[in-house]
Design an enzyme around this catalytic site. Structure first.
Site, PDB file in Angstrom:
ATOM      1  N   GLU A  81       9.026  -3.415 -40.819  1.00 13.37           N
ATOM      2  CA  GLU A  81      10.446  -3.105 -40.643  1.00 13.37           C
ATOM      3  C   GLU A  81      11.314  -4.338 -40.896  1.00 13.37           C
ATOM      4  OE1 GLU A  81      13.019  -1.402 -40.329  1.00 13.37           O
ATOM      5  OE2 GLU A  81      12.215   0.619 -40.387  1.00 13.37           O
TER       6      GLU A  81
ATOM      7  N   GLU B  47       9.443   2.586 -33.955  1.00 12.86           N
ATOM      8  CA  GLU B  47       9.395   1.185 -34.378  1.00 12.86           C
ATOM      9  C   GLU B  47       8.905   0.341 -33.208  1.00 12.86           C
ATOM     10  OE1 GLU B  47      13.250   1.482 -37.421  1.00 12.86           O
ATOM     11  OE2 GLU B  47      13.503   0.742 -35.370  1.00 12.86           O
TER      12      GLU B  47
ATOM     13  N   GLU C 293      18.625  13.583 -38.821  1.00 11.44           N
ATOM     14  CA  GLU C 293      17.933  12.487 -38.135  1.00 11.44           C
ATOM     15  C   GLU C 293      18.844  11.907 -37.060  1.00 11.44           C
ATOM     16  OE1 GLU C 293      16.078   8.064 -39.224  1.00 11.44           O
ATOM     17  OE2 GLU C 293      17.549   9.024 -40.531  1.00 11.44           O
TER      18      GLU C 293
ATOM     19  N   ASP D  60      -2.848  11.741  -5.273  1.00 15.21           N
ATOM     20  CA  ASP D  60      -1.775  11.331  -4.358  1.00 15.21           C
ATOM     21  C   ASP D  60      -0.494  11.095  -5.149  1.00 15.21           C
ATOM     22  OD1 ASP D  60      -0.086  10.224  -2.501  1.00 15.21           O
ATOM     23  OD2 ASP D  60      -1.235   8.386  -2.230  1.00 15.21           O
TER      24      ASP D  60
ATOM     25  N   ARG E 119      19.552   8.917 -34.606  1.00 15.47           N
ATOM     26  CA  ARG E 119      19.165   7.529 -34.774  1.00 15.47           C
ATOM     27  C   ARG E 119      19.351   6.643 -33.537  1.00 15.47           C
ATOM     28  NH1 ARG E 119      18.095   5.744 -39.712  1.00 15.47           N
ATOM     29  NH2 ARG E 119      18.936   3.658 -39.325  1.00 15.47           N
TER      30      ARG E 119
ATOM     31  N   ARG F 251      23.109   5.508 -43.085  1.00 12.20           N
ATOM     32  CA  ARG F 251      22.270   5.166 -41.941  1.00 12.20           C
ATOM     33  C   ARG F 251      23.048   4.491 -40.819  1.00 12.20           C
ATOM     34  NH1 ARG F 251      16.670   5.330 -43.246  1.00 12.20           N
ATOM     35  NH2 ARG F 251      16.360   5.933 -45.423  1.00 12.20           N
TER      36      ARG F 251
ATOM     37  N   HIS G 242      13.690   6.962 -34.233  1.00 14.10           N
ATOM     38  CA  HIS G 242      14.463   7.954 -34.977  1.00 14.10           C
ATOM     39  C   HIS G 242      13.762   9.300 -34.904  1.00 14.10           C
ATOM     40  CE1 HIS G 242      15.891   4.281 -37.524  1.00 14.10           C
ATOM     41  NE2 HIS G 242      16.443   4.326 -36.333  1.00 14.10           N
TER      42      HIS G 242
ATOM     43  N   GLU H 184       9.816   8.577 -35.776  1.00 11.44           N
ATOM     44  CA  GLU H 184       9.651   7.296 -36.463  1.00 11.44           C
ATOM     45  C   GLU H 184       9.719   6.160 -35.436  1.00 11.44           C
ATOM     46  OE1 GLU H 184      12.687   7.068 -39.423  1.00 11.44           O
ATOM     47  OE2 GLU H 184      11.787   8.583 -40.710  1.00 11.44           O
TER      48      GLU H 184
ATOM     49  N   GLU I 259       6.771  -0.017 -38.340  1.00 13.67           N
ATOM     50  CA  GLU I 259       7.087   1.396 -38.150  1.00 13.67           C
ATOM     51  C   GLU I 259       5.928   2.217 -38.693  1.00 13.67           C
ATOM     52  OE1 GLU I 259      11.024   2.918 -39.194  1.00 13.67           O
ATOM     53  OE2 GLU I 259      10.054   4.556 -40.276  1.00 13.67           O
TER      54      GLU I 259
END
Length: 472
Positions: A214, A131, A360, A51, A362, A341, A271, A129, A222
């Site tokens: 972390e 967290e 990457e 359903d 972020r 970063r 990430h 990655e 992480e």
């Protein structure tokens, strides 16, 4: 694996139950279970009915019947449910047998097909990655006359002055706020639990690269997943969250992928490391900025250009934007950088191996529906490549050491979910190409998130308002 091999696997592992799993539109994993005798080779073509009107954002009551169609390549033996094999499923219309447009997994399949149809690449790989926080206990409620939450952690700063007994008694090793990155035991009291998670994940077919504590206090963790193609990466992330939560539950803990559960400490992101491939060769390695190719720079340009819109999928909760604030690792400037970063896109430093070249992203977090979030990222990257979108100048400085006004002209992430939804409403044509997203999917997402998230929070008194205004 083929359907026949799945049936052989069931006999080998003495499987007695088949757990059929799929993701609903908002991003919650759903399931129902059948006896193993009901599963046949034809089941992988014919599917099982359910359903769909009871799923938020899906079918009306007068057209509720839909099919779940198990996918044999997603099978794994559940480590928590005895004698149970799990299978991820696609959703289909039972009459037309057409894949359902609002099935998130189908959106990801179409994004993958569209990528191949462009001829630009035949594969996009995601290294994830995630967290998350591991708390000892959590209490929360919201009623007409009260609204509160309470978190407990033996390693948190707030536990230092609290008397406790047992294996996690106060020994003076509590992690200070902002000092949670890479401590060793006994400060890192959750190392053994993360090891248990890693081993359970590995046994269930998820390739893990590393795990660690972390930055935040209160048990932030992480665990990094190896790079996989789009659909497989999204499938494995759902399996990852299921396993991590259940390992913690067995240990008497609770895990949350909520982006910002702690005020004044780091939040949790997801990430994403991206790379495009063709004929087994990476398309991202060359002699450009950060060792990237022109194609990779244009992919970044597309993601940065469309970032406010795709954040409606990548950061889809009101809580997501409490993580994206100045003063923490989460990026608020839509720019890119080699090593830095603090930028929305980082180009990692690594070995000279061409095949490890990637960038990457972020700003996403794990409250996202991975099928929709990753698909939106793919579509933005392809638009950047097709239209040769310039990502602009990199941000190679520490943003916390900049003079006032230096970043005034830098584009910023939306400050709230409703602003991201406004951006999606104004900028989504790139998502419609190849019928990957449909207008109905976009409209339903905006409606659902406005009504169930934005409006729900806007209408309720907040505990902090009592601190500020009760005696006004």
């Amino acid at each position: 694996m083929t359907p026949r091999e799945i049936l052989a696997l069931c006999r080998e592992h003495q499987v007695r139950a088949i757990d059929l799993r799929f993701m609903d539109f908002p991003g919650t994993l759903k399931h129902f279970t059948i006896p193993v005798q009901v599963l046949t080779e034809k089941s992988f073509e014919e599917g099982f009915d359910f359903d769909a009107s009871s799923m938020y954002g899906w079918q009306a009551i007068n057209e509720s019947d839909m099919l779940v169609v198990p996918q044999p390549e997603t099978a794994f033996v559940d480590p928590f449910l005895p004698h149970t094999l799990c299978l991820s499923c696609n959703i289909q219309d039972p009459i037309t047998r057409v894949d359902y447009a609002k099935d998130p997994r189908n959106v990801a399949r179409k994004a993958d097909a569209y990528l191949k149809s462009t001829g630009i690449a035949d594969e996009i790989r995601f290294g994830l990655e995630p967290e998350f926080f591991i708390f000892d206990n959590v209490r929360f409620d919201q009623t007409i006359n009260q609204g509160y939450y309470h978190l407990e952690s033996a390693e948190g700063e707030w536990a230092r002055g609290k008397f406790s007994e047992g294996p996690q008694s106060n020994a003076g090793y509590q992690i200070r706020k902002g000092e949670g990155y890479f401590p060793v035991p006994p400060g890192d009291i959750l190392h053994s639990l993360r090891n248990d998670m890693m081993m359970a994940l590995t046994e269930c077919g998820i390739e893990i690269e590393a795990h660690h504590h972390e930055v935040a206090t209160g048990g932030q963790a992480e665990i990094d997943l190896a790079h996989k193609p789009l659909l497989q990466a999204a499938d494995l992330l759902l399996r990852f969250k299921y396993i991590v939560k259940n390992v913690a539950s067995r240990a008497g803990k609770t895990v949350t992928f909520m982006p910002k559960p702690l005020w004044g400490d780091n939040g949790s992101g997801l990430h994403m490391h991206l790379s495009l491939w063709k004929d087994g060769e990476t398309l991202f390695a060359d002699s450009g900025y950060g060792g990237l190719s022109e194609l990779a720079l244009h992919a970044m340009g597309g993601i940065l250009h469309h970032a406010p819109a795709i954040m409606a999928f990548c950061c889809p909760t009101t809580n997501s934007y409490k993580r994206l604030v100045p003063g923490f690792d989460a990026p608020i400037n839509l720019t890119y950088s080699f090593r830095n970063r603090s930028a929305a896109i980082r180009i990692p430093v690594h070995t000279s191996n061409r095949n490890s070249k990637r960038f990457e992203l972020r700003f996403p977090d794990s409250s996202s529906n991975p099928y929709l979030a990753m698909s939106a990222i793919v579509m933005a990257a392809l638009d950047g490549i097709q239209n040769k979108i310039d990502p602009g100048p990199p941000l190679d400085k520490d943003i916390y050491d900049l003079e006032p006004g230096e970043l005034d002209n830098s584009p910023k992430t939306p400050v709230s979910l409703d602003k991201a939804l406004d951006a999606l409403r104004a900028d989504h044509d790139f998502l419609l190409r190849g019928d990957v997203f449909t207008e109905d999917v976009i409209d339903t997402w905006i409606w659902y998130k406005t009504e169930r998230d934005v409006k729900a929070l806007r209408e309720r008194p907040h505990p902090c308002e009592f601190l500020m205004y009760y005696d006004i």
